[in-house]
Scaffold this active site. Structure first.
Site, PDB file in Angstrom:
ATOM      1  N   ASP A  23      -4.618   2.609  -4.049  1.00  0.00           N
ATOM      2  CA  ASP A  23      -3.154   2.540  -4.030  1.00  0.00           C
ATOM      3  C   ASP A  23      -2.666   1.188  -3.519  1.00  0.00           C
ATOM      4  O   ASP A  23      -1.561   1.082  -2.998  1.00  0.00           O
ATOM      5  CB  ASP A  23      -2.585   3.663  -3.158  1.00  0.00           C
ATOM      6  CG  ASP A  23      -3.106   3.608  -1.730  1.00  0.00           C
ATOM      7  OD1 ASP A  23      -4.099   2.898  -1.498  1.00  0.00           O
ATOM      8  OD2 ASP A  23      -2.522   4.268  -0.853  1.00  0.00           O
TER       9      ASP A  23
ATOM     10  N   ASP B 105       0.860  -1.172   0.000  1.00  0.00           N
ATOM     11  CA  ASP B 105       0.000   0.000   0.000  1.00  0.00           C
ATOM     12  C   ASP B 105       0.904   1.233   0.000  1.00  0.00           C
ATOM     13  O   ASP B 105       1.822   1.323   0.825  1.00  0.00           O
ATOM     14  CB  ASP B 105      -0.900  -0.023   1.236  1.00  0.00           C
ATOM     15  CG  ASP B 105      -1.935   1.084   1.213  1.00  0.00           C
ATOM     16  OD1 ASP B 105      -1.555   2.247   1.409  1.00  0.00           O
ATOM     17  OD2 ASP B 105      -3.123   0.787   0.984  1.00  0.00           O
ATOM     18  N   LEU B 106       0.646   2.165  -0.931  1.00  0.00           N
ATOM     19  CA  LEU B 106       1.457   3.388  -0.987  1.00  0.00           C
ATOM     20  C   LEU B 106       1.142   4.255   0.226  1.00  0.00           C
ATOM     21  O   LEU B 106      -0.025   4.544   0.511  1.00  0.00           O
ATOM     22  CB  LEU B 106       1.175   4.152  -2.279  1.00  0.00           C
ATOM     23  CG  LEU B 106       1.424   3.380  -3.588  1.00  0.00           C
ATOM     24  CD1 LEU B 106       1.157   4.264  -4.791  1.00  0.00           C
ATOM     25  CD2 LEU B 106       2.837   2.822  -3.640  1.00  0.00           C
TER      26      LEU B 106
END
Length: 735
Positions: free
Chosen positions: A387, A344-345
């Site tokens: 994301d 996950d960004l």
């Protein structure tokens, strides 16, 4: 000409009209009711008709034209009624002879009546009159000669009719052949034929153009001895020929065919064997359709169904399918292992909110390219949405290999990205995201895809909870920790619906003006573990993105309490509710605040909003528009937690704050040096000059109170005066 039970001829009226133009003898055609359907010019001249009698009944036509028909036809031997009587009463075929003309100069005619069918219903009569003047009336051979002449002339007339019909049929056949040839030549499908000896014998123009040939002849010459060489795959060429030979027909055979310009196109072929009269193969024929457009559309739809449109990576459905195949292969071959990574960004939401969705898309595309550059061709990279990404690391023989690949991913995603700002005239910004990664290894421990996905997801959330841009391998301890946090999230969300949140109120004490009574609303959570305060769950609230939902819920509780108090309170009062400044810039949220206030009937003069200073500092880059939005709010504003004094001063003259809070929790008695005293004194003088009360927050004892009063402070909040009070005790302050 066709034969029937009652008629031995089958004509059309048009055929008779064209044929009788070539016949010099008088001709008459009667319908079943003895109405004249047609007569030629010779008939009209013979009987003296000045007007064409077509459409009149036979007796009517003769009665109107010849008043004295008996005299005209002459003599008692062949009275006129005999001819009319015969034509109207006899059943064809029949014949008679009569004389026509003045007495002594009569000419003899043979009258024959032949049945004719015109396809219009009923039995028509075809009447032919043949002149017999060349024979002597008294001759013994006359009857026989007349009969022979009758037969000959009748056969001549029928022959003319038959020839005319054959000519018409031949012309119709030629027209039909030309029409159907035009249809085949201009058909949208390619059509071709070949012999049992495998020689291409015929093709239409569409097939030639489909393969890039300008003419049919050039196509026939090119594929003369190998009619299926246009099929790109030799294996499919053999399959086509073998199936057609065995089954005699082939339907929906799809294959790639070779164009002359070396461009392969998709085609659908339907072929069949055409038998001859003896049952042997006369020839083969095939219909071929260009389906390249359809195949391209199908391929595009298939790609869209299993790929992310923004990054081109696999989507969740394709990722799950490949993971399932990888797991089954690993279960069959025990020496094969693999790893699954979820990531996950970390800063994506902040970038997306600050710079816009286009900038967010650029970051996602950059992340996708970075991930692809770090993995092997056998690995699968997917974007699940937002994301979140997933990676299948296939055939990972050791933990070292996994760590090496994950390390490359971590470094690549931390690299800065240059983005274009949407509303800054082409200006650019450099951002860095990073990512939190969760991994599952030792695939031999799993027997289902769902279990792998669940554990990888658990490891990723554990990585996000520990620190930004961290890596976490799944373990039972992590699983227990994440499940505990999940339960906490469920309890937090259910607290809104189950009315387990309530408010307490801490008063603000003012030396100079004891009224109005100012109360700060503080939320409390009656959880299964006891009463919890915001500081106990603040990190979880932020992590679960519940800040806005919590703020609106607290606001509604405050509005409900204000609506109740304003009816019976004897003193003026104000309830202050904490919110983040970013929330106040969302017009949807501010509209909701108004609706909730109106819903419960709370007066706006009893409500204020405390805005965190850190929130205001984040707004500094958003310009004067943000300040105007804050100034236009229908509620009083209180600047809370003013730590950065110099940064705050620029807000004091642009936003009409009703009060400013100065936190003093971190200042002990020993910290009240002369410098601190002078600084505080300057602050309170600034507040007095601006007409804004500065409130000292966190006053815990009398020593602090004495020093603050000496510095000029006249408003206080803290345990030295009162702890937060339940609603009933807080209301006592209003009486």
């Amino acid at each position: 000409m066709a034969t029937g039970e009652e008629a031995n001829t089958y004509f059309s009226l048009a055929h008779i009209q064209r044929t009788c133009a070539l016949v010099h003898e008088p001709v008459l055609l009667l319908d079943p009711c003895h109405k004249i359907v047609f007569c030629n010019a010779a008939f009209m001249r013979l009987f003296g008709f000045a007007v064409n009698p077509e459409g009149l009944f036979l007796t009517e036509a003769f009665s109107l034209t010849h008043k004295n028909e008996s005299a005209f036809l002459g003599g008692a031997a062949y009275p006129a009624p005999r001819l009319v009587h015969m034509l109207t009463t006899v059943v064809p075929p029949a014949s008679c002879m009569f004389a026509l003309g003045a007495p002594g100069k009569k000419e003899r005619y043979v009258c024959t009546v032949t049945p004719a069918a015109l396809g219009q219903g009923g039995l028509f009569s075809f009447v032919l009159l043949m002149h017999a003047s060349t024979f002597n009336l008294g001759s013994e051979m006359q009857p026989q000669v007349s009969r022979e002449l009758d037969v000959l002339r009748r056969e001549r007339a029928l022959l003319l009719l038959e020839n005319a019909e054959k000519t018409a049929v031949a012309q119709a056949l030629r027209r039909a052949e030309a029409r159907y040839r035009d249809i085949f030549d201009n058909a949208s499908e390619g059509i071709f034929q070949w012999t049992p000896q495998c020689t291409l014998s015929w093709s239409n123009g569409t097939f030639a153009h489909m393969l890039g040939f300008e003419t049919v002849n050039s196509l026939l010459a090119h594929f003369a001895q190998r009619p299926f060489a246009f099929i790109a795959s030799p294996e499919q060429e053999q399959e086509f020929m073998l199936t057609l030979e065995q089954q005699g027909a082939l339907t929906d055979f799809e294959c790639l065919i070779q164009h002359q310009e070396e461009a392969e196109i998709w085609a659908n072929i339907n072929a069949r064997r055409v038998p001859g009269p003896d049952g042997s193969t006369a020839y083969y024929e095939a219909f071929i359709e260009n389906i390249t457009t359809r195949k391209n559309v199908e391929a595009r739809l298939l790609f869209q169904a299993f790929h992310d449109p923004l990054t081109g990576l696999a989507n969740r459905a394709l990722f799950t399918d490949r993971l399932n195949m990888t797991l089954r292969r690993a279960m069959r071959q025990k020496n094969i292992s693999f790893s699954v990574c979820f990531l996950d960004l970390d800063k994506f939401k902040r970038i997306n909110d600050t710079y816009g969705h286009k900038a967010g898309d650029i970051v996602l595309q950059h992340a996708a390219a970075a991930l692809l550059s770090c993995v092997r061709d056998s690995d699968t990279v997917a974007r699940f949405g937002g994301d979140e990404f997933g990676i299948i690391l296939d055939n990972t023989t050791s933990t070292y290999m996994v760590n090496e690949i994950v390390g490359r991913i971590h470094i690549a995603l931390c690299q800065p990205v240059t983005i274009s700002l949407e509303k800054s005239g082409g200006a650019e910004a450099i951002v860095s995201v990073g990512a939190s990664l969760g991994l599952v290894h030792s695939a031999e421990l799993y027997d289902s895809v769902d279990a792998i996905l669940s554990d990888a997801d658990t490891a990723m959330y554990a990585a996000k909870a520990s620190a930004e841009s961290s890596i976490q391998f799944f373990s039972p301890a992590i699983d227990a920790s994440v499940k505990k946090r999940s339960r906490l999230e469920e309890e937090l969300r259910s607290a809104f619906d189950e009315h387990r949140l309530f408010l307490e109120y801490q008063p603000v004490i003012t030396d100079d003006q004891p009224e109005p009574v100012v109360l700060e609303a503080l939320v409390r959570w009656n959880s299964e573990h006891g009463i919890l305060y915001p500081e106990d769950t603040l990190q979880s609230i932020q992590e679960f993105s519940l800040e806005t939902e919590l703020s609106l819920h607290v606001w509604e509780l405050a509005c409900m309490q204000v609506a109740e108090w304003q009816v019976t309170a004897q003193k003026p009062f104000i309830v202050q509710v904490n919110m983040h400044a970013n929330q106040l810039l969302d017009t949807h949220i501010t509209d909701t605040l108004q609706l909730l206030r109106q819903k419960h009937g709370a007066s706006a003069r009893h409500l204020r909003i405390e805005v965190k200073e850190l929130g205001l500092l984040r707004l500094a880059g958003k310009g004067k528009q943000a300040q105007r939005l804050l100034a236009a709010l229908p509620f009083g504003l209180v600047l809370d937690d003013m730590n950065e004094i110099l940064s705050s001063e620029k807000h004091l003259d642009t936003v009409p704050f009703a009060a400013v809070k100065i936190p003093l929790w971190h200042i002990t008695e020993n910290d009240y040096t002369p410098f601190v005293q002078h600084m505080l004194h300057s602050l309170f003088i600034l507040g007095a000059n601006l007409g804004i009360p500065f409130v000292a927050v966190g006053v815990e004892n009398n020593t602090q109170l004495t020093l603050l009063r000496a510095a000029g402070c006249r408003a206080f909040q803290g345990f030295s005066f009162s702890h937060p009070l339940p609603a009933q005790k807080a209301f006592a302050l209003l009486l």
